[in-house]
Design a protein around this motif. Structure first.
Motif, PDB file in Angstrom:
ATOM      1  N   VAL A  59      29.303  52.503  33.442  1.00 59.34           N
ATOM      2  CA  VAL A  59      28.400  51.352  33.324  1.00 59.34           C
ATOM      3  C   VAL A  59      29.043  50.098  33.894  1.00 59.34           C
ATOM      4  O   VAL A  59      28.400  49.320  34.607  1.00 59.34           O
ATOM      5  CB  VAL A  59      27.984  51.154  31.849  1.00 59.34           C
ATOM      6  N   SER A  60      30.333  49.893  33.602  1.00 60.40           N
ATOM      7  CA  SER A  60      30.991  48.689  34.124  1.00 60.40           C
ATOM      8  C   SER A  60      31.114  48.741  35.641  1.00 60.40           C
ATOM      9  O   SER A  60      30.984  47.716  36.309  1.00 60.40           O
ATOM     10  CB  SER A  60      32.360  48.509  33.471  1.00 60.40           C
ATOM     11  N   LYS A  61      31.321  49.934  36.193  1.00 57.90           N
ATOM     12  CA  LYS A  61      31.385  50.059  37.651  1.00 57.90           C
ATOM     13  C   LYS A  61      30.038  49.719  38.278  1.00 57.90           C
ATOM     14  O   LYS A  61      29.968  48.992  39.271  1.00 57.90           O
ATOM     15  CB  LYS A  61      31.805  51.479  38.017  1.00 57.90           C
ATOM     16  N   LYS A  62      28.957  50.225  37.683  1.00 59.56           N
ATOM     17  CA  LYS A  62      27.624  49.910  38.193  1.00 59.56           C
ATOM     18  C   LYS A  62      27.323  48.416  38.061  1.00 59.56           C
ATOM     19  O   LYS A  62      26.733  47.810  38.953  1.00 59.56           O
ATOM     20  CB  LYS A  62      26.561  50.701  37.418  1.00 59.56           C
ATOM     21  N   LEU A  63      27.731  47.826  36.927  1.00 59.46           N
ATOM     22  CA  LEU A  63      27.498  46.400  36.709  1.00 59.46           C
ATOM     23  C   LEU A  63      28.255  45.558  37.725  1.00 59.46           C
ATOM     24  O   LEU A  63      27.704  44.601  38.289  1.00 59.46           O
ATOM     25  CB  LEU A  63      27.912  46.018  35.292  1.00 59.46           C
ATOM     26  N   LEU A  64      29.511  45.907  37.977  1.00 55.68           N
ATOM     27  CA  LEU A  64      30.286  45.161  38.969  1.00 55.68           C
ATOM     28  C   LEU A  64      29.691  45.301  40.359  1.00 55.68           C
ATOM     29  O   LEU A  64      29.641  44.332  41.126  1.00 55.68           O
ATOM     30  CB  LEU A  64      31.737  45.644  38.972  1.00 55.68           C
ATOM     31  N   ARG A  65      29.231  46.502  40.687  1.00 57.26           N
ATOM     32  CA  ARG A  65      28.636  46.708  42.006  1.00 57.26           C
ATOM     33  C   ARG A  65      27.363  45.884  42.162  1.00 57.26           C
ATOM     34  O   ARG A  65      27.153  45.228  43.189  1.00 57.26           O
ATOM     35  CB  ARG A  65      28.355  48.193  42.222  1.00 57.26           C
ATOM     36  N   SER A  66      26.496  45.890  41.137  1.00 62.21           N
ATOM     37  CA  SER A  66      25.252  45.127  41.251  1.00 62.21           C
ATOM     38  C   SER A  66      25.522  43.623  41.221  1.00 62.21           C
ATOM     39  O   SER A  66      24.837  42.851  41.890  1.00 62.21           O
ATOM     40  CB  SER A  66      24.281  45.519  40.133  1.00 62.21           C
ATOM     41  N   THR A  67      26.544  43.190  40.468  1.00 59.78           N
ATOM     42  CA  THR A  67      26.915  41.776  40.462  1.00 59.78           C
ATOM     43  C   THR A  67      27.434  41.364  41.830  1.00 59.78           C
ATOM     44  O   THR A  67      27.121  40.277  42.319  1.00 59.78           O
ATOM     45  CB  THR A  67      27.975  41.507  39.382  1.00 59.78           C
ATOM     46  N   GLY A  68      28.204  42.228  42.450  1.00 64.92           N
ATOM     47  CA  GLY A  68      28.703  41.945  43.797  1.00 64.92           C
ATOM     48  C   GLY A  68      27.576  41.837  44.799  1.00 64.92           C
ATOM     49  O   GLY A  68      27.582  40.968  45.678  1.00 64.92           O
ATOM     50  N   LYS A  69      26.588  42.720  44.669  1.00 59.70           N
ATOM     51  CA  LYS A  69      25.435  42.651  45.576  1.00 59.70           C
ATOM     52  C   LYS A  69      24.655  41.353  45.373  1.00 59.70           C
ATOM     53  O   LYS A  69      24.238  40.721  46.344  1.00 59.70           O
ATOM     54  CB  LYS A  69      24.515  43.853  45.351  1.00 59.70           C
ATOM     55  N   ALA A  70      24.486  40.965  44.112  1.00 59.34           N
ATOM     56  CA  ALA A  70      23.761  39.719  43.828  1.00 59.34           C
ATOM     57  C   ALA A  70      24.526  38.512  44.364  1.00 59.34           C
ATOM     58  O   ALA A  70      23.925  37.573  44.907  1.00 59.34           O
ATOM     59  CB  ALA A  70      23.530  39.579  42.327  1.00 59.34           C
ATOM     60  N   ALA A  71      25.854  38.528  44.225  1.00 56.48           N
ATOM     61  CA  ALA A  71      26.663  37.430  44.758  1.00 56.48           C
ATOM     62  C   ALA A  71      26.570  37.377  46.279  1.00 56.48           C
ATOM     63  O   ALA A  71      26.517  36.293  46.876  1.00 56.48           O
ATOM     64  CB  ALA A  71      28.113  37.585  44.312  1.00 56.48           C
ATOM     65  N   TRP A  72      26.548  38.535  46.916  1.00 55.52           N
ATOM     66  CA  TRP A  72      26.413  38.582  48.380  1.00 55.52           C
ATOM     67  C   TRP A  72      25.069  37.994  48.806  1.00 55.52           C
ATOM     68  O   TRP A  72      24.997  37.197  49.747  1.00 55.52           O
ATOM     69  CB  TRP A  72      26.555  40.018  48.867  1.00 55.52           C
ATOM     70  N   ILE A  73      24.001  38.363  48.116  1.00 60.83           N
ATOM     71  CA  ILE A  73      22.673  37.851  48.456  1.00 60.83           C
ATOM     72  C   ILE A  73      22.614  36.342  48.259  1.00 60.83           C
ATOM     73  O   ILE A  73      22.114  35.603  49.108  1.00 60.83           O
ATOM     74  CB  ILE A  73      21.592  38.569  47.619  1.00 60.83           C
ATOM     75  N   ALA A  74      23.144  35.856  47.138  1.00 60.54           N
ATOM     76  CA  ALA A  74      23.131  34.417  46.871  1.00 60.54           C
ATOM     77  C   ALA A  74      23.972  33.662  47.898  1.00 60.54           C
ATOM     78  O   ALA A  74      23.559  32.595  48.388  1.00 60.54           O
ATOM     79  CB  ALA A  74      23.651  34.145  45.461  1.00 60.54           C
ATOM     80  N   GLY A  75      25.136  34.197  48.251  1.00 60.35           N
ATOM     81  CA  GLY A  75      26.001  33.522  49.217  1.00 60.35           C
ATOM     82  C   GLY A  75      25.394  33.452  50.603  1.00 60.35           C
ATOM     83  O   GLY A  75      25.422  32.400  51.261  1.00 60.35           O
ATOM     84  N   THR A  76      24.827  34.555  51.078  1.00 60.05           N
ATOM     85  CA  THR A  76      24.230  34.539  52.416  1.00 60.05           C
ATOM     86  C   THR A  76      22.977  33.682  52.450  1.00 60.05           C
ATOM     87  O   THR A  76      22.712  33.001  53.445  1.00 60.05           O
ATOM     88  CB  THR A  76      23.906  35.962  52.887  1.00 60.05           C
ATOM     89  N   THR A  77      22.214  33.677  51.366  1.00 54.81           N
ATOM     90  CA  THR A  77      21.030  32.812  51.314  1.00 54.81           C
ATOM     91  C   THR A  77      21.437  31.344  51.382  1.00 54.81           C
ATOM     92  O   THR A  77      20.812  30.550  52.090  1.00 54.81           O
ATOM     93  CB  THR A  77      20.231  33.086  50.033  1.00 54.81           C
ATOM     94  N   PHE A  78      22.500  30.997  50.658  1.00 54.27           N
ATOM     95  CA  PHE A  78      22.993  29.616  50.703  1.00 54.27           C
ATOM     96  C   PHE A  78      23.443  29.258  52.115  1.00 54.27           C
ATOM     97  O   PHE A  78      23.135  28.165  52.612  1.00 54.27           O
ATOM     98  CB  PHE A  78      24.147  29.445  49.710  1.00 54.27           C
ATOM     99  N   LEU A  79      24.166  30.164  52.772  1.00 54.27           N
ATOM    100  CA  LEU A  79      24.635  29.868  54.130  1.00 54.27           C
ATOM    101  C   LEU A  79      23.493  29.712  55.115  1.00 54.27           C
ATOM    102  O   LEU A  79      23.541  28.870  56.010  1.00 54.27           O
ATOM    103  CB  LEU A  79      25.580  30.980  54.607  1.00 54.27           C
ATOM    104  N   ILE A  80      22.457  30.507  54.953  1.00 56.14           N
ATOM    105  CA  ILE A  80      21.356  30.469  55.912  1.00 56.14           C
ATOM    106  C   ILE A  80      20.419  29.292  55.662  1.00 56.14           C
ATOM    107  O   ILE A  80      19.921  28.668  56.596  1.00 56.14           O
ATOM    108  CB  ILE A  80      20.579  31.805  55.875  1.00 56.14           C
ATOM    109  N   LEU A  81      20.171  28.959  54.390  1.00 55.33           N
ATOM    110  CA  LEU A  81      19.189  27.918  54.083  1.00 55.33           C
ATOM    111  C   LEU A  81      19.792  26.555  53.777  1.00 55.33           C
ATOM    112  O   LEU A  81      19.313  25.537  54.282  1.00 55.33           O
ATOM    113  CB  LEU A  81      18.334  28.370  52.885  1.00 55.33           C
ATOM    114  N   ALA A  82      20.810  26.491  52.977  1.00 54.19           N
ATOM    115  CA  ALA A  82      21.296  25.203  52.480  1.00 54.19           C
ATOM    116  C   ALA A  82      22.273  24.528  53.442  1.00 54.19           C
ATOM    117  O   ALA A  82      22.220  23.301  53.616  1.00 54.19           O
ATOM    118  CB  ALA A  82      21.947  25.378  51.122  1.00 54.19           C
TER     119      ALA A  82
END
Length: 105
Positions: A48-71
């Motif tokens: 469960v912790s491995k899945k949580l870390l993986r999904s958190t990493g994906k969410a951080a990647w999405i948030a970071g790239t969105t910030f770079l592209i839009l903000a």
């Protein structure tokens, strides 16, 4: 191709057969149902912790790239416009025009 036996070297001792019951305390503890349930719970928690870390990493990647592209381009453009306004104000003061009240937000 059949595996060729190696010549020379160190030979390992034979394994104990599974049919022989172990009588030492460590073998009895590790084969208890409580230890089995503990191991299973630890494996489930790790999964469960491995899945949580993986999904958190994906969410951080999405948030970071969105910030770079839009903000980031928006911030750069706002900085350029502020510099242009300051340059126009400086040029107007050099030419002798009365300074206008600038509205800064």
């Amino acid at each position: 191709m059949a595996a060729q036996p190696k010549r020379g070297g160190v030979s390992l001792p034979e394994r104990r057969s599974a049919a022989k019951p172990e009588s030492n305390i460590l073998a009895r503890i590790t084969s208890s149902p409580l230890v089995y349930r503990g191991k299973q719970a630890a494996c489930d928690a790790a999964f469960v912790s491995k899945k949580l870390l993986r999904s958190t990493g994906k969410a951080a990647w999405i948030a970071g790239t969105t910030f770079l592209i839009l903000a980031v381009p928006l911030i750069i453009e706002m900085d350029r416009e502020q510099q242009l306004n300051e340059l126009e104000l400086q040029q107007a003061s050099l030419l002798g025009a009365p300074p206008t009240a600038s509205v800064s937000k």
